[in-house]
Design a protein around this motif. Structure first.
Motif, PDB file in Angstrom:
ATOM      1  N   HIS A 186      57.376  38.115  17.889  1.00 46.46           N
ATOM      2  CA  HIS A 186      57.771  39.158  16.937  1.00 46.46           C
ATOM      3  C   HIS A 186      57.289  38.911  15.513  1.00 46.46           C
ATOM      4  CE1 HIS A 186      61.143  37.174  14.681  1.00 46.46           C
ATOM      5  NE2 HIS A 186      61.016  36.333  15.680  1.00 46.46           N
ATOM      6  N   ASP A 187      57.160  37.652  15.103  1.00 44.29           N
ATOM      7  CA  ASP A 187      56.821  37.403  13.699  1.00 44.29           C
ATOM      8  C   ASP A 187      55.334  37.112  13.476  1.00 44.29           C
ATOM      9  OD1 ASP A 187      57.115  35.017  15.057  1.00 44.29           O
ATOM     10  OD2 ASP A 187      58.543  34.127  13.649  1.00 44.29           O
ATOM     11  N   THR A 188      54.700  36.395  14.384  1.00 47.02           N
ATOM     12  CA  THR A 188      53.281  36.059  14.184  1.00 47.02           C
ATOM     13  C   THR A 188      52.353  37.146  14.726  1.00 47.02           C
ATOM     14  OG1 THR A 188      53.081  34.931  16.312  1.00 47.02           O
ATOM     15  CG2 THR A 188      53.803  33.610  14.428  1.00 47.02           C
ATOM     16  N   GLY A 189      52.878  37.979  15.645  1.00 48.47           N
ATOM     17  CA  GLY A 189      52.045  39.013  16.250  1.00 48.47           C
ATOM     18  C   GLY A 189      51.222  38.532  17.430  1.00 48.47           C
ATOM     19  N   GLU A 190      51.310  37.241  17.770  1.00 46.81           N
ATOM     20  CA  GLU A 190      50.563  36.742  18.939  1.00 46.81           C
ATOM     21  C   GLU A 190      50.921  37.539  20.198  1.00 46.81           C
ATOM     22  OE1 GLU A 190      50.801  31.983  18.881  1.00 46.81           O
ATOM     23  OE2 GLU A 190      52.615  33.008  18.178  1.00 46.81           O
ATOM     24  N   VAL A 191      49.912  37.963  20.954  1.00 47.78           N
ATOM     25  CA  VAL A 191      50.163  38.514  22.286  1.00 47.78           C
ATOM     26  C   VAL A 191      50.260  37.330  23.238  1.00 47.78           C
ATOM     27  CG1 VAL A 191      49.278  39.932  24.164  1.00 47.78           C
ATOM     28  CG2 VAL A 191      49.049  40.704  21.804  1.00 47.78           C
ATOM     29  N   LEU A 192      51.425  37.159  23.823  1.00 48.03           N
ATOM     30  CA  LEU A 192      51.720  35.946  24.588  1.00 48.03           C
ATOM     31  C   LEU A 192      51.301  36.053  26.049  1.00 48.03           C
ATOM     32  CD1 LEU A 192      55.292  35.406  23.113  1.00 48.03           C
ATOM     33  CD2 LEU A 192      53.235  34.087  22.535  1.00 48.03           C
ATOM     34  N   MET A 193      51.589  37.179  26.672  1.00 42.82           N
ATOM     35  CA  MET A 193      51.342  37.327  28.109  1.00 42.82           C
ATOM     36  C   MET A 193      51.530  38.780  28.514  1.00 42.82           C
ATOM     37  SD  MET A 193      54.947  35.805  29.638  1.00 42.82           S
ATOM     38  CE  MET A 193      54.731  36.567  31.252  1.00 42.82           C
ATOM     39  N   LEU A 194      51.140  39.068  29.737  1.00 46.15           N
ATOM     40  CA  LEU A 194      51.441  40.365  30.340  1.00 46.15           C
ATOM     41  C   LEU A 194      52.226  40.112  31.619  1.00 46.15           C
ATOM     42  CD1 LEU A 194      50.555  43.532  30.108  1.00 46.15           C
ATOM     43  CD2 LEU A 194      49.273  42.978  32.164  1.00 46.15           C
ATOM     44  N   GLY A 195      53.355  40.804  31.760  1.00 45.35           N
ATOM     45  CA  GLY A 195      54.133  40.725  32.991  1.00 45.35           C
ATOM     46  C   GLY A 195      54.357  42.111  33.552  1.00 45.35           C
ATOM     47  N   TRP A 196      55.166  42.201  34.572  1.00 43.08           N
ATOM     48  CA  TRP A 196      55.420  43.483  35.241  1.00 43.08           C
ATOM     49  C   TRP A 196      56.907  43.682  35.411  1.00 43.08           C
ATOM     50  CZ3 TRP A 196      51.131  46.410  35.848  1.00 43.08           C
ATOM     51  CH2 TRP A 196      49.910  45.735  35.698  1.00 43.08           C
ATOM     52  N   MET A 197      57.353  44.907  35.236  1.00 45.86           N
ATOM     53  CA  MET A 197      58.781  45.219  35.390  1.00 45.86           C
ATOM     54  C   MET A 197      58.981  46.441  36.265  1.00 45.86           C
ATOM     55  SD  MET A 197      60.442  44.690  31.608  1.00 45.86           S
ATOM     56  CE  MET A 197      60.123  43.207  30.635  1.00 45.86           C
ATOM     57  N   ASP A 198      59.987  46.354  37.129  1.00 45.20           N
ATOM     58  CA  ASP A 198      60.492  47.563  37.779  1.00 45.20           C
ATOM     59  C   ASP A 198      61.728  48.011  36.997  1.00 45.20           C
ATOM     60  OD1 ASP A 198      62.443  45.805  38.485  1.00 45.20           O
ATOM     61  OD2 ASP A 198      62.251  46.087  40.650  1.00 45.20           O
ATOM     62  N   ASP A 199      62.396  49.044  37.470  1.00 46.64           N
ATOM     63  CA  ASP A 199      63.547  49.571  36.738  1.00 46.64           C
ATOM     64  C   ASP A 199      64.605  48.498  36.502  1.00 46.64           C
ATOM     65  OD1 ASP A 199      62.112  51.908  37.517  1.00 46.64           O
ATOM     66  OD2 ASP A 199      63.948  53.097  37.360  1.00 46.64           O
ATOM     67  N   GLU A 200      64.853  47.693  37.527  1.00 45.47           N
ATOM     68  CA  GLU A 200      65.917  46.696  37.421  1.00 45.47           C
ATOM     69  C   GLU A 200      65.541  45.581  36.428  1.00 45.47           C
ATOM     70  OE1 GLU A 200      68.907  46.452  38.134  1.00 45.47           O
ATOM     71  OE2 GLU A 200      69.362  44.311  38.117  1.00 45.47           O
ATOM     72  N   ALA A 201      64.295  45.149  36.453  1.00 42.12           N
ATOM     73  CA  ALA A 201      63.863  44.126  35.477  1.00 42.12           C
ATOM     74  C   ALA A 201      63.988  44.670  34.059  1.00 42.12           C
ATOM     75  CB  ALA A 201      62.424  43.700  35.768  1.00 42.12           C
TER      76      ALA A 201
END
Lengths: 142, 142
Positions: free
Chosen positions: A51-66
């Motif tokens: 949130h503060d440095t702006g680094e993009v850390l990773m990409l994950g996947w979510m369904d409705d429950e996640a």
């Protein structure tokens, strides 16, 4: 929704109080669910950014429950496509992601999850999952 | 590869010179192609980030050919899943994305494309595709 059949859950869209504590709703807010454009596996992409440095850390996947858990718990939960299970980041590694904000994009198929990342986000130990992957692109002008 | 049959292209992995100009290779570098973990439609997710401010601008999708063009042209090309065609950002809107770097993540299914974005990245006119989409997440501690 992947893990819970629609008929098996109580549809309760707002936080409820249980023994004086605010509990998460049992299903994702229908107003949010209606905006999601899921892929064939019921998933949307979740970009995780420091949130503060702006680094993009990773990409994950979510369904409705996640997404429901992520919005309500202050911690980030993904759906693991390889292990086919929910995965709350940091539960085994200690590399917890504390939620700062979650936003859905204009066409409903991507989330931007801003977090405070404890330690490295990548399972390799790197701070981000992109640190080791530069592809040597031609730089555009200007 | 989506738009070009494998047997119809000359496999030429390095930039070649044509009339004195360096031209892009006709196929994506096989060493890069071998690292991609594509979805059922042959695509990987491409996160686009403003290189200096760190803003996450949008998420697009690339197949091998879109990535090849992006790496070689200095401009970002996506595969449009809805229109089923290549789409070089800014060609119609003027909101060009000049490439600064491209990195592949540790498991090969996501790209981080750092750019210099001209104007708004979102078709709504917003600077980013996430500006209007806050979902009111519970903020985690600490």
């Amino acid at each position: 929704m992947r893990a819970v059949a629609w008929w098996a859950v109580r549809r309760r869209a707002r936080p409820a109080r249980q023994n004086g504590r605010v509990t998460s709703p049992a299903v994702l807010d229908p107003a949010i669910a209606a905006r999601l454009k899921r892929d064939a596996q019921g998933l949307v992409a979740a970009i995780v950014q420091q949130h503060d440095t702006g680094e993009v850390l990773m990409l994950g996947w979510m369904d409705d429950e996640a997404l429901r858990r992520t919005l309500g718990e202050g911690r980030v939960t993904f759906w693991s496509r390889s292990r086919e299970e929910y995965w709350r980041k940091g539960d085994t590694s200690g590399h917890v992601q504390h939620v700062r904000s979650v936003a859905l994009d204009c066409d409903g198929d991507a989330l931007l999850v801003r977090v405070d990342q404890v330690g490295g986000a990548c399972h390799t130990g790197d701070r981000t999952c992109f640190d080791a992957g530069d592809l040597g692109a031609t730089v555009g002008a200007p």
